[in-house]
Design an enzyme around this catalytic site. Structure first.
Site, PDB file in Angstrom:
ATOM      1  CD  GLU A 202      -2.980  -0.645   2.432  1.00  0.00           C
ATOM      2  OE1 GLU A 202      -4.109  -1.143   2.402  1.00  0.00           O
ATOM      3  OE2 GLU A 202      -2.540  -0.004   3.418  1.00  0.00           O
ATOM      4  CG  HIS A 237       2.453   0.020  14.641  1.00  0.00           C
ATOM      5  ND1 HIS A 237       2.370   1.062  13.736  1.00  0.00           N
ATOM      6  CD2 HIS A 237       3.721  -0.459  14.541  1.00  0.00           C
ATOM      7  CE1 HIS A 237       3.523   1.189  13.106  1.00  0.00           C
ATOM      8  NE2 HIS A 237       4.363   0.285  13.573  1.00  0.00           N
ATOM      9  NE  ARG A 294     -10.783  -7.670  18.395  1.00  0.00           N
ATOM     10  CZ  ARG A 294     -10.338  -6.468  18.691  1.00  0.00           C
ATOM     11  NH1 ARG A 294     -11.052  -5.675  19.482  1.00  0.00           N
ATOM     12  NH2 ARG A 294      -9.187  -6.011  18.214  1.00  0.00           N
TER      13      ARG A 294
END
Length: 498
Positions: A202, A237, A294
């Protein structure tokens, strides 16, 4: 429709307690499972029934799906709530629960599978005209082809594991000279971490913000979005501070992101609670990142601004009931902040810290919520995620929520281990945060351990005020501006360092 009378929570700690409290309010019996390390944990004592799964390591306890299902059959459990982590996004486990004649309080196994693969997710949402980061649409393994595609996309690029998460199997490549080495590393880490070596490419977005949209869908096909959460303050992250709503999202952008999130949910026939994550660039263009199938750790901030109990909605949806409200019924009420209280040492690269909670006293007061799973005198186990608690504040506006959070952090007394509380105070009182001008590189750009030992200088206080005035004036803000007390308060963190 199915009436759910007994739920087993296939998890531990604060999320188990949080689910059990809602179940009890609904008149539903609860079953806790636990490892040997958690035998005296509050979630075990709170439940109506409790069963030990095995030794402390999660591979010998909380990840034993077949054993959990066997316990459910023995205790005549109607449904399993997986919480988050562990088995919550395991499609095979969800399928086995269904095959055993019980309800999985979450989406279908098919939805989990589609959104569990970043590549499959991108392909599924493509037909809904949802913005995607420029990149490859399939796994790529041939090195020369990968280099060619990277050149077409334009450096810097990001190599990502298809089955990845939490920053694993992800490499930033600045130029072609370092591409081959980073490609090999990404593939190797993807295989070792997820058992799947598939990677894709990406465009790398500099200075991104991480903004996500909460969605709810029922089994009749109705889907709504419950606005956004700003999750850009991260380390490794992984999120540390979240807020709702975001300080940079306009009503028009909110509506567009919400529509895109609903489209993502429709792309996989989603029902239950889920979160659609977006990456936002400096021009506030947003791109689909992934969907978490979730309940999220940060769901309390959404509950605070909407007045909706997301666990209650999950249970009702799992039982086959339609949503009791429509999109137009949802409104944003005030502002909420959440800080994650980790047993980590920010002064040592946020490495986990273990020890005994010699002193553990929660903050209290209107608009303050603590979701935790520990009590004073307990040990922090080394086997699991080091999060101790989630501290949430809610107020009429963002400034008031920040002020309330600072006071709550000061009132949170934890002795015996290092925590992230001091870092969180530093972050939410930093000029970049107060002004709303921050991104996922906040820790990299602004934090070093020394700042936790000092109060703010007069010049820093002036900068905080100036940035706040500029930001809130530009956005026609009508609440009161941050006071000097936000930044210049006694630091319990500093006292522990002395």
């Amino acid at each position: 429709m199915t009436e759910i009378k007994k739920i087993l929570i296939a998890n531990r700690g604060e999320i188990s307690l949080r689910i059990m409290r809602t179940a009890r309010e609904m008149g539903i019996a609860t079953v806790a499972v636990y490892s040997e390390a958690d035998r005296l944990s509050p979630h075990v004592l709170f439940a109506d029934e409790a069963v030990c799964l095995g030794p402390s390591p999660s591979s010998q306890s909380y990840l034993l799906g077949d054993k959990i299902i066997s316990v459910c059959k023995e205790l005549e459990v109607d449904a399993i709530h997986p919480g988050y982590g562990f088995l919550s996004e395991n499609a095979d486990f969800a399928r086995k629960v269904r095959q055993a004649g019980m309800i999985f309080i979450g989406p279908s196994p098919e939805s989990i599978e589609v959104m569990g693969s970043k590549l499959a997710a991108k392909q599924a949402v493509a037909r809904y005209d949802i913005p995607l980061v420029p990149g490859t649409e399939e796994a790529i393994s041939d090195l020369s082809e990968a280099k060619s595609r990277a050149a077409e996309i334009g450096y810097p690029i990001l190599i990502k594991a298809s089955a990845g998460g939490g920053g694993k199997g992800m490499r930033i490549v600045e130029n072609e000279a370092e591409f081959e080495e980073q490609m090999h590393r990404a593939v190797s880490e993807a295989q070792s971490s997820f058992g799947d070596s598939a990677v894709f490419i990406e465009k790398y977005i500099n200075s991104p913000r991480h903004i996500e949209i909460q969605v709810l869908g029922d089994q009749q096909g109705n889907i709504v979005y419950l606005f956004e959460r700003e999750c850009s303050i991260q380390r490794r992250h992984q999120k540390v501070i979240e807020e709702a709503p975001s300080s940079v999202v306009s009503p028009e952008m909110r509506k567009a992101m919400g529509a895109a999130a609903v489209g993502v949910a429709k792309a996989c026939d989603y029902y239950g609670a889920g979160t659609v994550e977006f990456i936002v660039d400096e021009q506030l263009n947003f791109f689909f990142l992934e969907m978490n199938t979730r309940l999220q750790v940060e769901h309390p901030v959404t509950e605070m601004i909407t007045g909706k109990d997301l666990v209650r909605e999950q249970i009702l949806i799992a039982g086959g009931k339609p949503l009791s409200f429509a999109q137009e019924d949802l409104k944003i009420n005030g502002h909420a902040l959440e800080v994650r209280v980790y047993a980590e040492d920010p002064g040592n690269n946020f490495l986990p810290d273990i020890g005994k909670l010699e002193t553990y006293r929660r903050p209290q007061g209107a608009g303050i919520r603590v979701d935790d799973g520990f009590e004073e005198g307990m040990d922090i186990p080394i086997y699991y995620d080091p999060m101790i608690a989630k501290l949430i504040t809610h107020a009429e506006d963002r400034t008031s929520a920040i002020e309330k959070m600072v006071r709550a952090i000061e009132d949170y007394k934890i002795v015996g281990i290092q925590t992230t509380l001091g870092f969180c105070k530093f972050a939410i009182t930093h000029p970049a945060f107060v002004s709303g001008s921050f991104d996922t590189k906040f820790v990299e750009n602004y934090f070093n351990p020394e700042v936790l030992a000092d109060e703010f200088s007069d010049s820093e206080l002036e900068l905080i005020s100036a940035l706040a005035v500029e930001f809130f004036t530009k956005n026609k803000y009508t609440g009161h501006l941050p006071s000097e007390s936000i930044a210049n308060k006694e630091s319990a963190w500093r006292n522990r360092l002395q």
